[in-house]
Design a protein around this motif. Structure first.
Motif, PDB file in Angstrom:
ATOM      1  N   ILE A  47       0.839  -1.201   0.000  1.00 18.20           N
ATOM      2  CA  ILE A  47       0.000   0.000   0.000  1.00 18.20           C
ATOM      3  C   ILE A  47       0.873   1.250   0.000  1.00 18.20           C
ATOM      4  O   ILE A  47       0.618   2.203  -0.742  1.00 18.20           O
ATOM      5  CB  ILE A  47      -0.959  -0.018   1.204  1.00 18.20           C
ATOM      6  CG1 ILE A  47      -1.976  -1.140   1.050  1.00 18.20           C
ATOM      7  CG2 ILE A  47      -1.666   1.322   1.368  1.00 18.20           C
ATOM      8  CD1 ILE A  47      -2.778  -1.423   2.295  1.00 18.20           C
ATOM      9  N   GLY A  48       1.918   1.248   0.815  1.00 16.37           N
ATOM     10  CA  GLY A  48       2.841   2.384   0.837  1.00 16.37           C
ATOM     11  C   GLY A  48       3.541   2.585  -0.491  1.00 16.37           C
ATOM     12  O   GLY A  48       3.750   3.724  -0.930  1.00 16.37           O
ATOM     13  N   GLY A  49       3.908   1.493  -1.145  1.00 11.41           N
ATOM     14  CA  GLY A  49       4.538   1.600  -2.462  1.00 11.41           C
ATOM     15  C   GLY A  49       3.604   2.179  -3.500  1.00 11.41           C
ATOM     16  O   GLY A  49       4.014   2.966  -4.349  1.00 11.41           O
ATOM     17  N   GLY A  50       2.345   1.812  -3.437  1.00  9.89           N
ATOM     18  CA  GLY A  50       1.371   2.386  -4.357  1.00  9.89           C
ATOM     19  C   GLY A  50       1.173   3.874  -4.131  1.00  9.89           C
ATOM     20  O   GLY A  50       1.094   4.651  -5.079  1.00  9.89           O
ATOM     21  N   ILE A  51       1.115   4.271  -2.873  1.00 12.35           N
ATOM     22  CA  ILE A  51       0.968   5.694  -2.553  1.00 12.35           C
ATOM     23  C   ILE A  51       2.200   6.479  -2.979  1.00 12.35           C
ATOM     24  O   ILE A  51       2.100   7.551  -3.589  1.00 12.35           O
ATOM     25  CB  ILE A  51       0.671   5.873  -1.047  1.00 12.35           C
ATOM     26  CG1 ILE A  51      -0.700   5.308  -0.719  1.00 12.35           C
ATOM     27  CG2 ILE A  51       0.779   7.335  -0.631  1.00 12.35           C
ATOM     28  CD1 ILE A  51      -1.000   5.210   0.762  1.00 12.35           C
ATOM     29  N   LEU A  52       3.378   5.934  -2.676  1.00 10.30           N
ATOM     30  CA  LEU A  52       4.625   6.612  -3.054  1.00 10.30           C
ATOM     31  C   LEU A  52       4.761   6.750  -4.562  1.00 10.30           C
ATOM     32  O   LEU A  52       5.145   7.812  -5.063  1.00 10.30           O
ATOM     33  CB  LEU A  52       5.828   5.855  -2.494  1.00 10.30           C
ATOM     34  CG  LEU A  52       7.195   6.427  -2.863  1.00 10.30           C
ATOM     35  CD1 LEU A  52       7.432   7.719  -2.106  1.00 10.30           C
ATOM     36  CD2 LEU A  52       8.284   5.428  -2.589  1.00 10.30           C
ATOM     37  N   THR A  53       4.413   5.713  -5.289  1.00  9.91           N
ATOM     38  CA  THR A  53       4.509   5.777  -6.745  1.00  9.91           C
ATOM     39  C   THR A  53       3.496   6.761  -7.315  1.00  9.91           C
ATOM     40  O   THR A  53       3.805   7.497  -8.248  1.00  9.91           O
ATOM     41  CB  THR A  53       4.295   4.386  -7.355  1.00  9.91           C
ATOM     42  OG1 THR A  53       5.219   3.478  -6.760  1.00  9.91           O
ATOM     43  CG2 THR A  53       4.533   4.397  -8.848  1.00  9.91           C
ATOM     44  N   GLY A  54       2.305   6.795  -6.742  1.00 10.22           N
ATOM     45  CA  GLY A  54       1.315   7.770  -7.191  1.00 10.22           C
ATOM     46  C   GLY A  54       1.759   9.201  -6.948  1.00 10.22           C
ATOM     47  O   GLY A  54       1.585  10.068  -7.804  1.00 10.22           O
ATOM     48  N   ILE A  55       2.360   9.434  -5.796  1.00  9.86           N
ATOM     49  CA  ILE A  55       2.877  10.778  -5.504  1.00  9.86           C
ATOM     50  C   ILE A  55       4.036  11.126  -6.428  1.00  9.86           C
ATOM     51  O   ILE A  55       4.119  12.236  -6.949  1.00  9.86           O
ATOM     52  CB  ILE A  55       3.292  10.874  -4.024  1.00  9.86           C
ATOM     53  CG1 ILE A  55       2.057  10.843  -3.132  1.00  9.86           C
ATOM     54  CG2 ILE A  55       4.104  12.136  -3.762  1.00  9.86           C
ATOM     55  CD1 ILE A  55       2.362  10.725  -1.661  1.00  9.86           C
ATOM     56  N   ALA A  56       4.937  10.158  -6.639  1.00 10.03           N
ATOM     57  CA  ALA A  56       6.080  10.417  -7.510  1.00 10.03           C
ATOM     58  C   ALA A  56       5.637  10.675  -8.941  1.00 10.03           C
ATOM     59  O   ALA A  56       6.210  11.514  -9.633  1.00 10.03           O
ATOM     60  CB  ALA A  56       7.053   9.234  -7.471  1.00 10.03           C
ATOM     61  N   TYR A  57       4.627   9.981  -9.379  1.00  6.62           N
ATOM     62  CA  TYR A  57       4.146  10.169 -10.744  1.00  6.62           C
ATOM     63  C   TYR A  57       3.378  11.475 -10.891  1.00  6.62           C
ATOM     64  O   TYR A  57       3.515  12.172 -11.880  1.00  6.62           O
ATOM     65  CB  TYR A  57       3.263   8.998 -11.161  1.00  6.62           C
ATOM     66  CG  TYR A  57       2.857   9.019 -12.609  1.00  6.62           C
ATOM     67  CD1 TYR A  57       3.733   8.605 -13.595  1.00  6.62           C
ATOM     68  CD2 TYR A  57       1.589   9.457 -12.998  1.00  6.62           C
ATOM     69  CE1 TYR A  57       3.369   8.615 -14.925  1.00  6.62           C
ATOM     70  CE2 TYR A  57       1.221   9.471 -14.320  1.00  6.62           C
ATOM     71  CZ  TYR A  57       2.109   9.053 -15.281  1.00  6.62           C
ATOM     72  OH  TYR A  57       1.739   9.069 -16.601  1.00  6.62           O
ATOM     73  N   GLY A  58       2.588  11.810  -9.908  1.00  6.46           N
ATOM     74  CA  GLY A  58       1.733  12.987 -10.018  1.00  6.46           C
ATOM     75  C   GLY A  58       2.404  14.289  -9.659  1.00  6.46           C
ATOM     76  O   GLY A  58       2.345  15.262 -10.405  1.00  6.46           O
ATOM     77  N   LYS A  59       3.069  14.316  -8.520  1.00  7.60           N
ATOM     78  CA  LYS A  59       3.608  15.582  -8.022  1.00  7.60           C
ATOM     79  C   LYS A  59       4.948  15.950  -8.653  1.00  7.60           C
ATOM     80  O   LYS A  59       5.190  17.108  -8.948  1.00  7.60           O
ATOM     81  CB  LYS A  59       3.795  15.510  -6.504  1.00  7.60           C
ATOM     82  CG  LYS A  59       2.522  15.307  -5.742  1.00  7.60           C
ATOM     83  CD  LYS A  59       1.900  16.597  -5.393  1.00  7.60           C
ATOM     84  CE  LYS A  59       0.666  16.296  -4.537  1.00  7.60           C
ATOM     85  NZ  LYS A  59      -0.025  17.467  -4.151  1.00  7.60           N
ATOM     86  N   THR A  60       5.842  14.973  -8.824  1.00  5.58           N
ATOM     87  CA  THR A  60       7.183  15.299  -9.316  1.00  5.58           C
ATOM     88  C   THR A  60       7.291  15.223 -10.825  1.00  5.58           C
ATOM     89  O   THR A  60       8.364  15.432 -11.363  1.00  5.58           O
ATOM     90  CB  THR A  60       8.233  14.362  -8.690  1.00  5.58           C
ATOM     91  OG1 THR A  60       7.951  13.022  -9.076  1.00  5.58           O
ATOM     92  CG2 THR A  60       8.239  14.486  -7.183  1.00  5.58           C
ATOM     93  N   MET A  61       6.188  14.910 -11.489  1.00  8.43           N
ATOM     94  CA  MET A  61       6.136  14.876 -12.949  1.00  8.43           C
ATOM     95  C   MET A  61       7.125  13.890 -13.566  1.00  8.43           C
ATOM     96  O   MET A  61       7.715  14.159 -14.593  1.00  8.43           O
ATOM     97  CB  MET A  61       6.364  16.270 -13.534  1.00  8.43           C
ATOM     98  CG  MET A  61       5.335  17.269 -13.121  1.00  8.43           C
ATOM     99  SD  MET A  61       3.708  16.711 -13.602  1.00  8.43           S
ATOM    100  CE  MET A  61       2.923  18.224 -13.930  1.00  8.43           C
ATOM    101  N   LEU A  62       7.311  12.759 -12.913  1.00 10.16           N
ATOM    102  CA  LEU A  62       8.104  11.685 -13.509  1.00 10.16           C
ATOM    103  C   LEU A  62       7.193  10.933 -14.471  1.00 10.16           C
ATOM    104  O   LEU A  62       6.363  10.138 -14.051  1.00 10.16           O
ATOM    105  CB  LEU A  62       8.635  10.742 -12.435  1.00 10.16           C
ATOM    106  CG  LEU A  62       9.773  11.255 -11.579  1.00 10.16           C
ATOM    107  CD1 LEU A  62      10.074  10.269 -10.465  1.00 10.16           C
ATOM    108  CD2 LEU A  62      11.001  11.463 -12.414  1.00 10.16           C
TER     109      LEU A  62
END
Length: 90
Positions: A47-62
């Motif tokens: 669950i933490g990995g999914g949240i982290l990946t979503g944040i990394a994809y959305g906020k940091t524009m990766l």
């Protein structure tokens, strides 16, 4: 540098849940208290990995293709981890 680090962490979190199969070959991992703790720990990490990946994809524009793959896989893992936690509590 930050983008490469986030991509590497998300990639590792994409492979991490498969290590449970290796751990479950041990006898101690099949016994009752350890089995539930292992599954709960892996579910929380998924669950933490999914949240982290979503944040990394959305906020940091990766937005490279590997991050798109990590996003899909880690979100599926997060959904399965949440389902596992729900089934453990019911």
């Amino acid at each position: 540098m930050r983008e490469k680090l986030m991509t590497a962490v998300c990639g590792i979190l994409m492979v991490f849940p498969w290590t449970l199969l290796v751990l479950r070959t041990n006898e101690w991992a099949l016994l009752s208290p350890a089995a539930e703790r292992l599954i709960a720990l892996y579910a929380v990490v998924m669950i933490g990995g999914g949240i982290l990946t979503g944040i990394a994809y959305g906020k940091t524009m990766l937005r490279n293709s590997f991050m798109k793959l990590c996003l899909v896989v880690n979100m599926l893992y997060a959904a399965c981890g949440a389902a596992a936690l729900v089934m453990m509590t019911v």
